[in-house]
Design an enzyme around this catalytic site. Structure first.
Site, mmCIF file in Angstrom:
data_model
loop_
_atom_site.group_PDB
_atom_site.id
_atom_site.type_symbol
_atom_site.label_atom_id
_atom_site.label_comp_id
_atom_site.label_asym_id
_atom_site.label_seq_id
_atom_site.Cartn_x
_atom_site.Cartn_y
_atom_site.Cartn_z
ATOM 1 N N ASP A 278 4.352 -7.591 2.800
ATOM 2 C CA ASP A 278 3.165 -6.969 3.837
ATOM 3 C C ASP A 278 2.707 -7.829 4.673
ATOM 4 O O ASP A 278 2.501 -8.973 4.455
ATOM 5 C CB ASP A 278 2.360 -6.351 2.801
ATOM 6 C CG ASP A 278 1.784 -5.098 3.344
ATOM 7 O OD1 ASP A 278 1.960 -3.984 3.065
ATOM 8 O OD2 ASP A 278 0.875 -5.325 4.449
ATOM 9 N N LYS B 159 9.379 7.048 15.480
ATOM 10 C CA LYS B 159 10.161 7.630 14.397
ATOM 11 C C LYS B 159 11.424 8.135 14.761
ATOM 12 O O LYS B 159 12.460 7.945 13.890
ATOM 13 C CB LYS B 159 9.209 8.207 13.706
ATOM 14 C CG LYS B 159 7.903 7.466 12.937
ATOM 15 C CD LYS B 159 8.309 6.357 12.022
ATOM 16 C CE LYS B 159 7.069 5.858 11.108
ATOM 17 N NZ LYS B 159 7.627 5.063 10.318
ATOM 18 N N ASP C 234 4.765 -10.280 8.622
ATOM 19 C CA ASP C 234 4.547 -9.411 9.464
ATOM 20 C C ASP C 234 5.884 -8.918 10.402
ATOM 21 O O ASP C 234 6.762 -9.704 10.701
ATOM 22 C CB ASP C 234 3.783 -10.030 10.710
ATOM 23 C CG ASP C 234 3.344 -9.112 12.057
ATOM 24 O OD1 ASP C 234 4.127 -8.043 12.184
ATOM 25 O OD2 ASP C 234 2.604 -9.394 12.675
ATOM 26 N N SER D 231 0.932 -1.198 -0.015
ATOM 27 C CA SER D 231 -0.013 0.015 0.174
ATOM 28 C C SER D 231 1.017 1.375 -0.123
ATOM 29 O O SER D 231 2.209 1.255 0.325
ATOM 30 C CB SER D 231 -0.807 -0.266 1.375
ATOM 31 O OG SER D 231 -1.748 1.155 1.377
ATOM 32 N N TYR E 257 3.883 7.348 18.397
ATOM 33 C CA TYR E 257 4.381 7.266 16.745
ATOM 34 C C TYR E 257 5.680 8.131 16.594
ATOM 35 O O TYR E 257 6.626 7.590 16.249
ATOM 36 C CB TYR E 257 3.217 7.615 15.737
ATOM 37 C CG TYR E 257 3.656 7.745 14.502
ATOM 38 C CD1 TYR E 257 3.332 6.682 13.761
ATOM 39 C CD2 TYR E 257 3.998 9.313 13.825
ATOM 40 C CE1 TYR E 257 3.732 6.789 12.431
ATOM 41 C CE2 TYR E 257 4.135 9.181 12.555
ATOM 42 C CZ TYR E 257 4.176 7.772 11.754
ATOM 43 O OH TYR E 257 4.339 8.019 10.461
HETATM 44 N N1 LIG Z 1 1.242 8.935 4.918
HETATM 45 C C1 LIG Z 1 2.159 9.769 5.645
HETATM 46 O O1 LIG Z 1 1.670 10.838 5.688
HETATM 47 C C2 LIG Z 1 3.281 9.656 6.265
HETATM 48 C C3 LIG Z 1 3.922 10.331 6.775
HETATM 49 C C4 LIG Z 1 5.464 9.814 7.574
HETATM 50 C C5 LIG Z 1 5.776 8.746 7.543
HETATM 51 N N2 LIG Z 1 5.108 7.878 7.045
HETATM 52 C C6 LIG Z 1 5.464 6.245 7.163
HETATM 53 O O2 LIG Z 1 5.498 5.874 5.748
HETATM 54 C C7 LIG Z 1 5.556 4.422 5.942
HETATM 55 C C8 LIG Z 1 4.307 4.095 4.820
HETATM 56 O O3 LIG Z 1 3.001 4.381 5.210
HETATM 57 P P1 LIG Z 1 1.962 4.869 4.205
HETATM 58 O O4 LIG Z 1 1.488 6.210 4.474
HETATM 59 O O5 LIG Z 1 2.537 4.500 2.866
HETATM 60 O O6 LIG Z 1 0.710 4.061 4.916
HETATM 61 P P2 LIG Z 1 -0.125 2.705 4.247
HETATM 62 O O7 LIG Z 1 -1.255 2.375 5.406
HETATM 63 O O8 LIG Z 1 -0.431 2.941 2.893
HETATM 64 O O9 LIG Z 1 0.966 1.434 4.169
HETATM 65 C C9 LIG Z 1 1.534 0.820 5.353
HETATM 66 C C10 LIG Z 1 1.580 -0.516 5.048
HETATM 67 O O10 LIG Z 1 2.221 -1.124 6.156
HETATM 68 C C11 LIG Z 1 1.643 -2.560 6.203
HETATM 69 N N3 LIG Z 1 1.683 -2.831 7.534
HETATM 70 C C12 LIG Z 1 1.326 -2.436 8.765
HETATM 71 N N4 LIG Z 1 1.772 -3.062 10.086
HETATM 72 C C13 LIG Z 1 2.507 -4.132 9.368
HETATM 73 C C14 LIG Z 1 3.324 -5.263 9.709
HETATM 74 N N5 LIG Z 1 3.186 -5.490 11.297
HETATM 75 N N6 LIG Z 1 4.038 -6.010 8.921
HETATM 76 C C15 LIG Z 1 3.879 -5.929 7.824
HETATM 77 N N7 LIG Z 1 3.429 -4.655 7.114
HETATM 78 C C16 LIG Z 1 2.783 -3.992 7.971
HETATM 79 C C17 LIG Z 1 0.239 -2.210 5.995
HETATM 80 O O11 LIG Z 1 -0.606 -3.312 5.610
HETATM 81 C C18 LIG Z 1 0.193 -1.321 4.842
HETATM 82 O O12 LIG Z 1 0.212 -1.891 3.656
HETATM 83 C C19 LIG Z 1 5.082 3.983 7.471
HETATM 84 O O13 LIG Z 1 6.085 3.697 8.088
HETATM 85 C C20 LIG Z 1 4.430 5.499 7.744
HETATM 86 O O14 LIG Z 1 4.747 5.533 9.121
HETATM 87 C C21 LIG Z 1 3.961 8.143 6.110
#
Ligand SMILES: NC(=O)c1ccc[n+]([C@@H]2O[C@H](COP(=O)([O-])OP(=O)(O)OC[C@H]3O[C@@H](n4cnc5c(N)ncnc54)[C@H](O)[C@@H]3O)[C@@H](O)[C@H]2O)c1
Length: 257
Positions: free
Chosen positions: A43, A165, A69, A22, A161
């Protein structure tokens, strides 16, 4: 003038991406495959990983999907073993899987802290620990951890969170020092608000907070997952050979750090 042939940046490289089903992880998987990498889309959501990997193959790329996971050492070790048996090496690891929560710290509980630290911080360490022996053996590696600007500036209502990070960025720097001698680069990226399902969840829980985050972006918009993927590609490519232990902020001018 003849048009110059485009050179792929990741030809023959083997890349594992966590949370690849995702958002940022899926966009990174697609870009890596386009740049010639063999991509392992992992994932916790097996169907999502398979869907992304299938799309890569349909577009002519080489991909594998794995249900992993990142809090489960056994699933990680099995996947690393399978990838090494199939492709013989792991050049790139992108630790992208992540989770969060919105709420006052004073009302939060240990279960929430444990979940967030386990996925975001310990998951990053577990996966990195599993791929490192192969990278050391091959004297090559690019590790990119997806941290967050929340870990730099702190985000209210997201204390666990933010802490997780900040931990990822600390881990990045410390490990970069240890493994530089093996020609392994370790960097992280600190995204601002990016338009993904995870960010959408903030809006579902607290629409005002989500609007506030976007108002804080100088460009007054969310980033697109593809814009993050471009930054990951840079840090995964040989163009960044002399960059390690760095936190690259990609936030449309939210923090100016
Ligand atoms: N979207 C934002 O605004 C944002 C900002 C800063 C940091 N991030 C970071 O970017 C990264 C990606 O997030 P995103 O925004 O694409 O979110 P997203 O929800 O689209 O994707 C996150 C993915 O991680 C997977 N996931 C969750 N727990 C898991 C586990 N235990 N094992 C394996 N997979 C797992 C989910 O199934 C999902 O597919 C994350 O680390 C998030 O913290 C996102």
């Amino acid at each position: 003038m003849s048009a110059q042939a485009k050179t792929n940046k990741l030809t023959d490289k083997v890349a594992i991406i966590t949370g690849g089903g995702s958002g940022i992880g899926a966009a990174t998987s697609r870009l890596f495959a386009k740049e010639g990498a063999k991509v392992v889309v992992t994932d916790i959501d097996e169907a999502a990983a398979e869907g992304v990997a299938k799309g890569l193959e349909q577009d002519g790329g080489q991909a594998l999907a794995a249900k992993v996971d990142v809090t489960c050492k056994e699933e990680i070790d099995n996947t690393v073993r399978d990838v090494l048996a199939r492709w013989g090496k792991i050049d790139i690891l992108v630790n992208c899987a992540g989770t969060g929560d919105i709420g006052w710290f004073i009302e939060s509980d240990e279960t929430t802290w444990d979940r967030i630290i386990a996925v975001n911080l310990k998951g990053t360490m577990l996966f990195t620990h599993a791929v490192l022996p192969s990278m050391v053996e091959h004297k090559y590696g690019k590790i990119i951890n997806i941290a967050s600007i929340a870990g730099k500036t702190g985000a209210g209502m997201q204390v666990p969170y933010s802490a997780s990070k900040a931990g990822v960025s600390g881990f990045t720097k410390a490990l970069a020092r240890e493994v530089a001698r093996h020609r392994i680069n370790v960097n992280d990226i600190c995204p601002g608000p990016i338009d993904t399902p995870m960010y959408g969840q903030i809006g579902d829980l607290d629409p005002e907070l989500q609007k506030k985050y976007v108002r804080g972006v100088a460009q007054r918009r969310m980033g697109r997952p593809e814009e993050l993927a471009a930054a990951v590609l840079f840090l995964a490519s040989d163009e960044c050979e002399f960059i390690t232990g760095h936190s690259l902020v990609v936030d449309g001018g939210s923090t100016m750090i």
